[in-house]
Enzyme design. Structure first.
Site, PDB file in Angstrom:
ATOM      1  N   CYS B 130       0.845  -1.195   0.000  1.00  0.00           N
ATOM      2  CA  CYS B 130       0.000   0.000   0.000  1.00  0.00           C
ATOM      3  C   CYS B 130       0.882   1.246   0.000  1.00  0.00           C
ATOM      4  O   CYS B 130       1.823   1.340   0.785  1.00  0.00           O
ATOM      5  CB  CYS B 130      -0.867  -0.015   1.246  1.00  0.00           C
ATOM      6  SG  CYS B 130      -1.743   1.524   1.526  1.00  0.00           S
ATOM      7  N   ASN B 191       4.591  -9.918  -5.141  1.00  0.00           N
ATOM      8  CA  ASN B 191       3.359  -9.260  -5.529  1.00  0.00           C
ATOM      9  C   ASN B 191       3.556  -8.782  -6.971  1.00  0.00           C
ATOM     10  O   ASN B 191       4.640  -8.944  -7.527  1.00  0.00           O
ATOM     11  CB  ASN B 191       3.075  -8.085  -4.572  1.00  0.00           C
ATOM     12  CG  ASN B 191       1.581  -7.790  -4.464  1.00  0.00           C
ATOM     13  OD1 ASN B 191       0.864  -7.880  -5.471  1.00  0.00           O
ATOM     14  ND2 ASN B 191       1.124  -7.455  -3.283  1.00  0.00           N
ATOM     15  N   GLY B 264      -1.556 -17.798  -8.646  1.00  0.00           N
ATOM     16  CA  GLY B 264      -2.433 -16.657  -8.894  1.00  0.00           C
ATOM     17  C   GLY B 264      -3.082 -16.725 -10.251  1.00  0.00           C
ATOM     18  O   GLY B 264      -4.075 -17.414 -10.459  1.00  0.00           O
ATOM     19  N   THR B 265      -2.478 -16.042 -11.216  1.00  0.00           N
ATOM     20  CA  THR B 265      -3.040 -15.906 -12.559  1.00  0.00           C
ATOM     21  C   THR B 265      -3.390 -17.246 -13.208  1.00  0.00           C
ATOM     22  O   THR B 265      -4.394 -17.343 -13.917  1.00  0.00           O
ATOM     23  CB  THR B 265      -2.060 -15.110 -13.441  1.00  0.00           C
ATOM     24  OG1 THR B 265      -1.783 -13.864 -12.782  1.00  0.00           O
ATOM     25  CG2 THR B 265      -2.646 -14.822 -14.798  1.00  0.00           C
TER      26      THR B 265
END
Ligand SMILES: Cc1cc2nc3c(=O)[nH]c(=O)nc-3n(C[C@H](O)[C@H](O)[C@H](O)COP(=O)(O)OP(=O)(O)OC[C@H]3O[C@@H](n4cnc5c(N)ncnc54)[C@H](O)[C@@H]3O)c2cc1C
Ligand SMILES: Cc1cc2nc3c(=O)[nH]c(=O)nc-3n(C[C@H](O)[C@H](O)[C@H](O)COP(=O)(O)OP(=O)(O)OC[C@H]3O[C@@H](n4cnc5c(N)ncnc54)[C@H](O)[C@@H]3O)c2cc1C
Ligand SMILES: Cc1cc2nc3c(=O)[nH]c(=O)nc-3n(C[C@H](O)[C@H](O)[C@H](O)COP(=O)(O)O)c2cc1C
Ligand SMILES: Cc1cc2nc3c(=O)[nH]c(=O)nc-3n(C[C@H](O)[C@H](O)[C@H](O)COP(=O)(O)O)c2cc1C
Ligand code: FES
Ligand code: FES
Lengths: 227, 290, 290, 227
Positions: B130, B191, B264-265
């Site tokens: 963030c 990430n 993930g993807t």
């Protein structure tokens, strides 16, 4: 046009599958395609055969169009809510490749189809419909002009409801008229999709109560709920 | 059975946060999914203190051997998660890892405290990608800042704390060491990498959120390098992810030092990828010199 | 004709440092290459003060839509470059940009001073992706350090100074701003991203140099994002590179704010890529809202 | 086996081309192949036709092997130094796919070929040679054992020189024997290549005077200069 078999599920009009080729998916323009592509069910048969209608607009559809009979297809689905049941007084409004889901819809529940295309060549698909009026931009077939001209004419006859699928401009025009004439309409939307089953949150559309996933809560939405 | 931070897992493959929605999947694929869940643990997408709508569409761009997303962490906020999601997710046959993000140490503390009270939550993953309102950099980009953040929230929970490192830093290993020094039980990486796409019609940036994050095969070898460096630097377990598509890719991350591998993807292309890759992994037993 | 830092160029496409060896190419493709050179300027591979053998093989790994290299900047050192290469390169029909790297400010100063004396050199590109012996980070990863380095060498030359930024930093735009503040005339980006590959036989890291740098289409959208951010931050011209394979890719970098586009890995697949992409570029005229 | 035409250049034995398919290069295992692949000239013809011998060992050679007649090939070359001229007293030692450059060499300058293979199936290529002795690991054709056994026998007849191409182990064994018998040998090496024309410095091999680019200063090196 592409066809495959799904013995497990019997898709409902307006639902879609995520399609990819098993071999050499990728390596096209810009090293694409990478993800599977969402494709609407155009027609289903008792034996489980499902037919799709494809337009080559980029590396994914290009590769799918190149697929030869017998070559392996990776298929996931059926996904999405699909259209709600309709009757013979329902108008089916389609534009371009957007006519695909309306064919299965007409085969299932009937209704008059109003179909718009660029020209005669693209209008080929209209032949598959049992009851359809065609409009082409260049007038090479049917009415010269927009499919919305046909819709305006039919709206005089006070149809019970409308089902539409096609380019954003068409859906917008349909939504508009539906509101003005107080006729309920269901619109089948498109959005870039990564998964097709609600995992990525990438396919959202703005509705009166926030963003909704087109693949999960759609692709069919009541015109009235779209922001 | 595998042991991770005191938690028993069926195998080494879990989902990457934000890449699998168990509740949506149950709606689509049916309750059967809850019996044969493809992952050894379920990681929630990032939960924030307050509800977020997420970024305006378009949110996706398919890039060279990868995907750029600018989803913007949509979620209904901590309250709704505690009230609605946790009870529903408790029916999963695998441990629940909850991924949270706060824009300040106070927020992170509040998130961790409320999850500490919930027995359904097996572990907490902190998303520190963030942007820091002051510096504009990711709050996880600075090793000392990260250590301070961990030291602060560590006291608030007995549950395993996993730090999801940001790849947008000059020295990911130093950040991992900072998290470890602050009391993290594990780190997860990578990430997505900051990337952008332009609209085909020349109207500027394509994604509604401006720039986005790159994932998929394109980043796999970058993930491999970062996992290798981090695993060589810290003693706590590492969850490796980034472009994993098959058992071989997963095996490489494990050989690089990962204890678990997250998908993930690839789950977008194959919702059962987790189970498939766990199966493929069992077959392979490279043990390499590091 | 295009103007870049006071230098006239035939078009906007140049080679990326280390991805085209004009002298080797002349040997292979013949002297004709010197007449119809594919690039608008020739950028040398990185020259260091002392000769370097480079890393032990294997030096290459083909990754998903990209290439990982661990070449290790082999070169015969400044002396040999001044004595043998510059006279040979002077026959090129395009301006010569010389890329240099020093591991200390003193070294960089010495390199810049000696190039300043050579009229054949049109511009100097500083490769600041060299690891700082103290911190281990790239010397170009810290904005303040970069500004100090530039301030020091700026005084030593009247030639345009281009800073080849490192992508291994938390905030590339801040580094660009540091270079600008120090007196750089232009910045170029992106350099390769740290990546790794494992030997298929399970014997550990594949590359002789350990980890390597990722280039090619896989990093194109990362380059696009970094070029966009940097161009939005600094007033000096930006040379954009990273995965450019065709005119459309080059156009996107220009739309993102690049003044020139450099071609690296694509030149391996097509030695005339520079000329081809320049041709394809001419056809396209998007001008987009930034 | 793959063939194409190069009207511009007449490659010399031992030179190679960088090959790729124009369509769908990529999208295979691990999204590969991405770069072109180095392939030795196996045989040339007066009309400019060049023949290559390919073994499917990964995504690049797999894709090249799939190429159908008439489909477009991207070709760069000829590259490399090639073998120096030799005579009928020269021994040509090849292993596996490494026999390819030796065929053009024999067609040009003669010499007896000693060829080693895994088994009969892989030994097919030996048929193309006019004068060859074959060894196979399983003995299904010719001598059962290593091609170096054949070489040891022939070395008794004091050949003027040796030319070799094949797997590292074979080249190492040849280098060894050449030194012991004081017979000059030229070895055609392989190395991972990104460009093929000296641009990337990726293909180096260690020699007595430092790293040399296999694509530019090789692929043929005198055994004596290799470190
Ligand atoms: C529910 C649903 C049903 C559909 N049904 C059909 C159908 O029956 N038949 C059919 O032919 N199509 C159908 N589509 C549309 C089709 O899935 C999309 O057009 C798909 O993107 C085509 O992929 P492509 O690679 O061929 O084209 P793309 O390259 O994806 O181009 C299609 C559009 O996507 C955008 N785009 C361009 N490049 C990219 C990129 N790199 N990343 C993201 N977006 C990009 C552009 O706006 C472009 O016009 C449907 C879509 C949905 C959501
Ligand atoms: C001068 C020269 C001449 C040659 N002549 C011929 C010929 O005539 N016929 C022929 O069939 N071959 C020839 N080769 C060999 C061929 O070019 C290579 O084997 C090439 O790598 C094959 O590509 P591939 O994708 O099929 O296999 P790859 O996947 O490249 O595998 C081949 C080898 O490369 C390594 N490797 C595996 N994965 C990777 C990766 N991702 N990146 C880098 N390396 C990897 C492994 O050691 C593997 O055994 C020649 C090579 C050279 C240098
Ligand atoms: C669509 C999408 C949404 C994501 N959402 C989150 C998220 O909410 N929280 C988070 O920590 N990571 C999120 N990520 C990052 C992934 O967890 C993972 O770190 C990254 O995608 C690399 O793995 P992959 O290449 O296997 O996808 C998201 C990634 C994608 C593609
Ligand atoms: C084989 C190879 C060698 C390189 N050598 C150098 C170098 O010597 N100096 C430098 O500044 N960059 C070097 N680079 C980085 C390139 O200049 C460029 O920044 C990077 O490759 C991204 O561009 P691309 O994707 O078009 O290759 C090298 C890249 C490659 C692939
Ligand atoms: S496409 Fe992934 S959520 Fe709809
Ligand atoms: S392959 Fe590039 S230098 Fe030899």
């Amino acid at each position: 046009m592409l066809s495959t078999i799904d013995r497990l599920a019997r898709p409902r009009p307006g639902q879609f599958y995520m399609l990819a080729t098993a071999e050499r998916w990728g390596g096209g323009e810009g090293e694409r395609p990478f993800l599977a592509r969402a494709v609407s069910v155009m027609r289903t048969h008792e034996d489980g055969v499902i037919e799709f209608l494809l337009e080559d607009v980029g590396p994914g559809t290009k590769r799918l169009c190149e697929l030869e009979a017998g070559q392996e297809l990776t298929i996931l689905g059926p996904f999405g809510n699909g259209f709600s049941a309709s009757g013979s007084e329902t108008l089916l409004v389609g534009g371009g490749i957007g006519i695909a889901p309306l064919l299965e819809l007409q085969d299932t529940w009937g209704g008059l189809a109003l179909l718009g295309f660029r020209d005669a060549e693209h209008a080929e698909g209209a032949r598959l419909f049992t009851d359809a009026v065609v409009a082409t931009d260049d007038g090479s077939v049917g009415h010269r002009g927009l499919v919305t001209d046909l819709l305006d004419r039919e709206l005089e006859r006070a149809p019970t409801s409308i089902r539409a699928c096609g380019p954003p401009a068409l859906l917008h025009a349909v939504k508009d008229r539906a509101r003005r004439h107080g006729v309920p309409a269901e619109l089948a939307l498109e959005a870039p999709m990564a998964c097709g089953f609600g995992a990525c949150y990438g396919c959202v559309v703005a509705t009166v109560d926030g963003y909704k996933r087109v693949c999960l809560d759609g692709p069919v939405f009541e015109a009235a709920v779209l922001a | 059975m595998i042991e991770f931070c005191g938690i028993e897992l069926r195998h080494r493959v879990i989902n990457a946060s934000g890449c699998f929605d168990a509740l949506a999947a149950a709606r689509v694929f049916g309750e059967a999914l809850f019996e044969e869940f493809p992952f050894a643990a379920y990681v929630s997408k990032t939960i924030t203190l307050h509800a977020r709508e997420g970024n305006p569409p378009p949110r996706l761009w398919e890039s060279e051997a990868g995907l750029i997303n600018s989803i913007g962490l949509p979620n209904r906020g901590l309250g709704a998660y505690l009230e609605n999601d946790i009870p529903a997710l408790a029916r999963l046959p695998v441990p629940l890892f909850t991924n949270v993000m706060g824009s300040t140490a106070e927020e992170v503390g509040e998130l961790v405290e409320s999850l500490e009270e919930r027995p359904e939550v097996a572990a907490i993953e902190l998303n520190v990608s963030c942007p820091n309102v002051a510096t504009g950099l990711d709050i996880g980009a600075d090793p000392r800042g990260l250590e301070a953040l961990l030291a602060r929230v560590r006291a608030l929970t007995a549950k395993p704390l996993i730090v999801k490192l940001t790849p947008n830093t000059a020295d990911v290993a130093a950040c991992a060491a900072g998290a470890e020094a602050g009391g993290a039980d594990a780190v997860s990486l990578i990430n997505t990498l900051r990337a952008a796409a332009l609209a085909p019609d020349g109207s500027g940036l394509w994604l509604g959120g401006g720039s986005g994050g790159l994932s998929g095969p394109a980043i796999r070898t970058i993930a491999l390098a970062q996992v290798w460096r981090v695993a060589a630097r810290v003693a706590i377990p590492v969850i490796g992810m980034g472009g994993v598509c098959c058992g071989r890719d997963a095996r490489e991350l494990i050989d690089a030092g990962a204890a678990l591998v997250a998908i993930g993807t690839e789950s977008f292309r194959d919702p059962l990828a987790g189970a498939r890759i766990a199966r493929e992994l069992e077959g392979s037993f490279t043990q390499i010199a590091r």
